[in-house]
Enzyme design. Structure first.
Site, mmCIF file in Angstrom:
data_model
loop_
_atom_site.group_PDB
_atom_site.id
_atom_site.type_symbol
_atom_site.label_atom_id
_atom_site.label_comp_id
_atom_site.label_asym_id
_atom_site.label_seq_id
_atom_site.Cartn_x
_atom_site.Cartn_y
_atom_site.Cartn_z
ATOM 1 N N ASP A 1 37.094 12.824 13.223
ATOM 2 C CA ASP A 1 37.417 13.614 14.412
ATOM 3 C C ASP A 1 38.737 14.361 14.203
ATOM 4 O O ASP A 1 38.866 15.538 14.547
ATOM 5 C CB ASP A 1 37.507 12.693 15.634
ATOM 6 C CG ASP A 1 36.288 11.802 15.742
ATOM 7 O OD1 ASP A 1 35.173 12.340 15.842
ATOM 8 O OD2 ASP A 1 36.434 10.567 15.683
ATOM 9 N N HIS B 1 35.997 6.595 19.352
ATOM 10 C CA HIS B 1 35.198 7.484 18.501
ATOM 11 C C HIS B 1 33.863 7.695 19.201
ATOM 12 O O HIS B 1 32.862 7.043 18.907
ATOM 13 C CB HIS B 1 34.989 6.878 17.117
ATOM 14 C CG HIS B 1 33.974 7.642 16.306
ATOM 15 N ND1 HIS B 1 34.189 8.919 15.864
ATOM 16 C CD2 HIS B 1 32.737 7.310 15.881
ATOM 17 C CE1 HIS B 1 33.126 9.345 15.207
ATOM 18 N NE2 HIS B 1 32.227 8.380 15.212
HETATM 19 P P1 NDP Z 1 24.798 6.265 7.711
HETATM 20 O O1 NDP Z 1 25.285 5.843 6.388
HETATM 21 O O2 NDP Z 1 24.526 7.704 7.958
HETATM 22 O O3 NDP Z 1 25.790 5.781 8.856
HETATM 23 C C1 NDP Z 1 26.319 4.466 8.859
HETATM 24 C C2 NDP Z 1 27.082 4.235 10.114
HETATM 25 O O4 NDP Z 1 28.206 5.078 10.166
HETATM 26 C C3 NDP Z 1 26.302 4.476 11.390
HETATM 27 O O5 NDP Z 1 26.616 3.435 12.312
HETATM 28 C C4 NDP Z 1 26.870 5.780 11.870
HETATM 29 O O6 NDP Z 1 26.827 5.887 13.283
HETATM 30 C C5 NDP Z 1 28.281 5.599 11.462
HETATM 31 N N1 NDP Z 1 29.135 6.760 11.584
HETATM 32 C C6 NDP Z 1 30.417 6.720 12.009
HETATM 33 N N2 NDP Z 1 30.951 7.906 12.063
HETATM 34 C C7 NDP Z 1 30.021 8.754 11.663
HETATM 35 C C8 NDP Z 1 30.009 10.130 11.546
HETATM 36 N N3 NDP Z 1 31.031 10.847 11.884
HETATM 37 N N4 NDP Z 1 28.906 10.727 11.097
HETATM 38 C C9 NDP Z 1 27.838 9.979 10.794
HETATM 39 N N5 NDP Z 1 27.800 8.647 10.913
HETATM 40 C C10 NDP Z 1 28.872 8.050 11.370
HETATM 41 O O7 NDP Z 1 23.513 5.427 8.132
HETATM 42 P P2 NDP Z 1 22.229 5.051 7.282
HETATM 43 O O8 NDP Z 1 21.235 4.611 8.296
HETATM 44 O O9 NDP Z 1 21.907 6.070 6.263
HETATM 45 O O10 NDP Z 1 22.721 3.784 6.463
HETATM 46 C C11 NDP Z 1 23.128 2.613 7.055
HETATM 47 C C12 NDP Z 1 22.890 1.493 6.069
HETATM 48 O O11 NDP Z 1 23.491 0.322 6.595
HETATM 49 C C13 NDP Z 1 21.423 1.181 5.827
HETATM 50 O O12 NDP Z 1 21.182 1.199 4.444
HETATM 51 C C14 NDP Z 1 21.261 -0.232 6.404
HETATM 52 O O13 NDP Z 1 20.360 -1.015 5.645
HETATM 53 C C15 NDP Z 1 22.659 -0.743 6.270
HETATM 54 N N6 NDP Z 1 23.070 -1.883 7.058
HETATM 55 C C16 NDP Z 1 23.793 -2.795 6.374
HETATM 56 C C17 NDP Z 1 24.270 -3.915 6.983
HETATM 57 C C18 NDP Z 1 25.015 -4.898 6.174
HETATM 58 O O14 NDP Z 1 25.514 -4.552 5.102
HETATM 59 N N7 NDP Z 1 25.119 -6.137 6.610
HETATM 60 C C19 NDP Z 1 24.028 -4.157 8.424
HETATM 61 C C20 NDP Z 1 23.302 -3.098 9.068
HETATM 62 C C21 NDP Z 1 22.859 -2.001 8.397
HETATM 63 P P3 NDP Z 1 25.617 6.589 14.080
HETATM 64 O O15 NDP Z 1 24.443 5.667 13.917
HETATM 65 O O16 NDP Z 1 26.152 6.645 15.456
HETATM 66 O O17 NDP Z 1 25.403 7.923 13.427
#
Ligand code: NDP
Length: 328
Positions: free
Chosen positions: A159, A187
């Site tokens: 941001d 955020h």
């Molecule tokens: P992303 O990598 O695109 O995003 C990850 C997180 O970052 C989301 O919560 C997203 O929020 C957040 N975020 C924060 N700021 C921003 C921003 N400015 N722009 C975009 N995103 C932002 O998500 P994916 O779905 O591609 O990947 C998430 C991964 O996490 C998956 O592979 C899943 O399996 C994994 N995961 C791992 C866990 C663990 O390690 N224990 C637990 C849960 C999930 P928003 O959703 O609001 O965009």
């Protein structure tokens, strides 16, 4: 040579992880003289994909990359972690209520807080990126006995960077000429990007901009809504810019903010600017010697006060909700 710094990244197989990991391994985050050991955490269903990302990192032959482990076990992932980037979180599914989202993320961030407390380095630095980032950080810090609350931060740097870029574009100066911007609060769309103390090549930004309506009617909503605008244009969430902001956040925390300016980080409030103590809110901060400090003494006019109260009110409501669920 220098002992490697252990960096843990959760959600390593996700979109942000894919942009983030090569930058960490190339030295963009901790410096060109600092070897890194990466620990990638994923949920079991995505461990295979994370192993594929690790293969690509191997194939980059980064001189600073001392090793990579991929795991679905938080204890292994956070073992000896010096820096932890908590990117993985539960996205809001179709028909999912806000309470369900907080509950699902509560389970993740209580477990990760505990695993950090039991396994990470004593002076671990934690950056929460996964949303709702401020409240996820609040949950993690409350569940990490022994780790000072100051070691948990959440990301508002994207941001902040968006605000810098908008002001630079409007005023026709390079981003290096912009100083003193603050993003306050959560955020989320209630965040307050504040130009009151900002300067453009050393002159007050409000003077250089000239038109107060540009700030109220264009700048603030553009920064607040930029995430949605990226999704609309790209058909996917911002990922490269989010990863870049995470690199900036950690680099400034570890190596210090530049002289004569500050950045924005969500940190646990000490009551500064009337933000209730204990909330994880974005503030103007400077960093030096690996410690952050909230910039003191900025003036908040009535308009700024009202905007800060709105976003802090949202943070307090999120805190009350997760407290009601027994997550704190
Ligand atoms: P992303 O990598 O695109 O995003 C990850 C997180 O970052 C989301 O919560 C997203 O929020 C957040 N975020 C924060 N700021 C921003 C921003 N400015 N722009 C975009 N995103 C932002 O998500 P994916 O779905 O591609 O990947 C998430 C991964 O996490 C998956 O592979 C899943 O399996 C994994 N995961 C791992 C866990 C663990 O390690 N224990 C637990 C849960 C999930 P928003 O959703 O609001 O965009």
């Amino acid at each position: 040579g220098t002992a490697p710094t252990t960096v843990t990244v959760t959600g390593a197989a996700g979109q942000i992880g894919y942009s983030l990991l090569p930058r960490i391994a190339s030295g963009a985050m901790l410096g060109a003289d600092r070897p890194v050991r990466l620990r990638l955490l994923e949920i079991p269903a995505a461990v295979g994909a994370a192993a594929g990302v690790a293969m690509e990192l191997d194939d980059c032959a980064f001189p600073l990359l001392a090793g990579i482990d991929v795991t679905d076990d938080p204890a292994t992932a956070f073992d000896g972690a010096d820096v932890a980037l908590l990117v993985g979180s539960r996205p809001r599914g179709k028909g999912m209520e806000r309470a369900d989202l907080l509950q699902a993320n509560g389970a993740i961030f209580t477990a990760q807080g505990r695993a950090l407390a039991e396994n990470a380095a004593a002076d671990v630095k934690v950056l929460v990126v996964g949303n709702p980032a401020n409240t996820n950080a609040l949950i993690a810090l409350h569940n990490a006995p022994g780790i000072p609350a100051s070691r948990f931060t959440a990301m508002t740097r994207l941001d902040h960077n968006r605000a810098v870029a908008q002001l630079a574009r409007r005023t026709g100066v390079p981003v290096t000429g912009i100083r003193g911007i603050t993003v306050w609060g959560n955020h989320s769309a209630t965040q307050y990007p504040d130009l009151t103390a900002a300067t453009v090549d050393g002159r007050p930004a409000t003077e250089v901009v000239g038109d107060p309506a540009w700030i109220e009617e264009f700048f603030i909503p553009t920064v607040q809504q930029r995430g949605a605008a990226i999704i609309e244009a790209r058909g996917a969430s911002s990922a490269a810019s989010a990863a870049s902001a995470a690199v900036d956040h950690v680099r400034d925390w570890v190596l210090g903010t530049p002289e004569g300016t500050w950045t924005s980080m969500a940190v646990v409030s000490d009551g500064s600017y009337g933000v209730p103590e204990g909330l994880v809110s974005s503030f103007p901060v400077t960093c030096s010697g690996g410690e952050w400090r909230i910039v003191q003494g900025l003036e908040l006019d009535a308009g700024s006060r009202a905007r800060l109260d709105v976003t802090v009110g949202e943070l307090a409501a999120e805190r009350d909700a997760v407290r009601g669920m027994g997550l704190l």
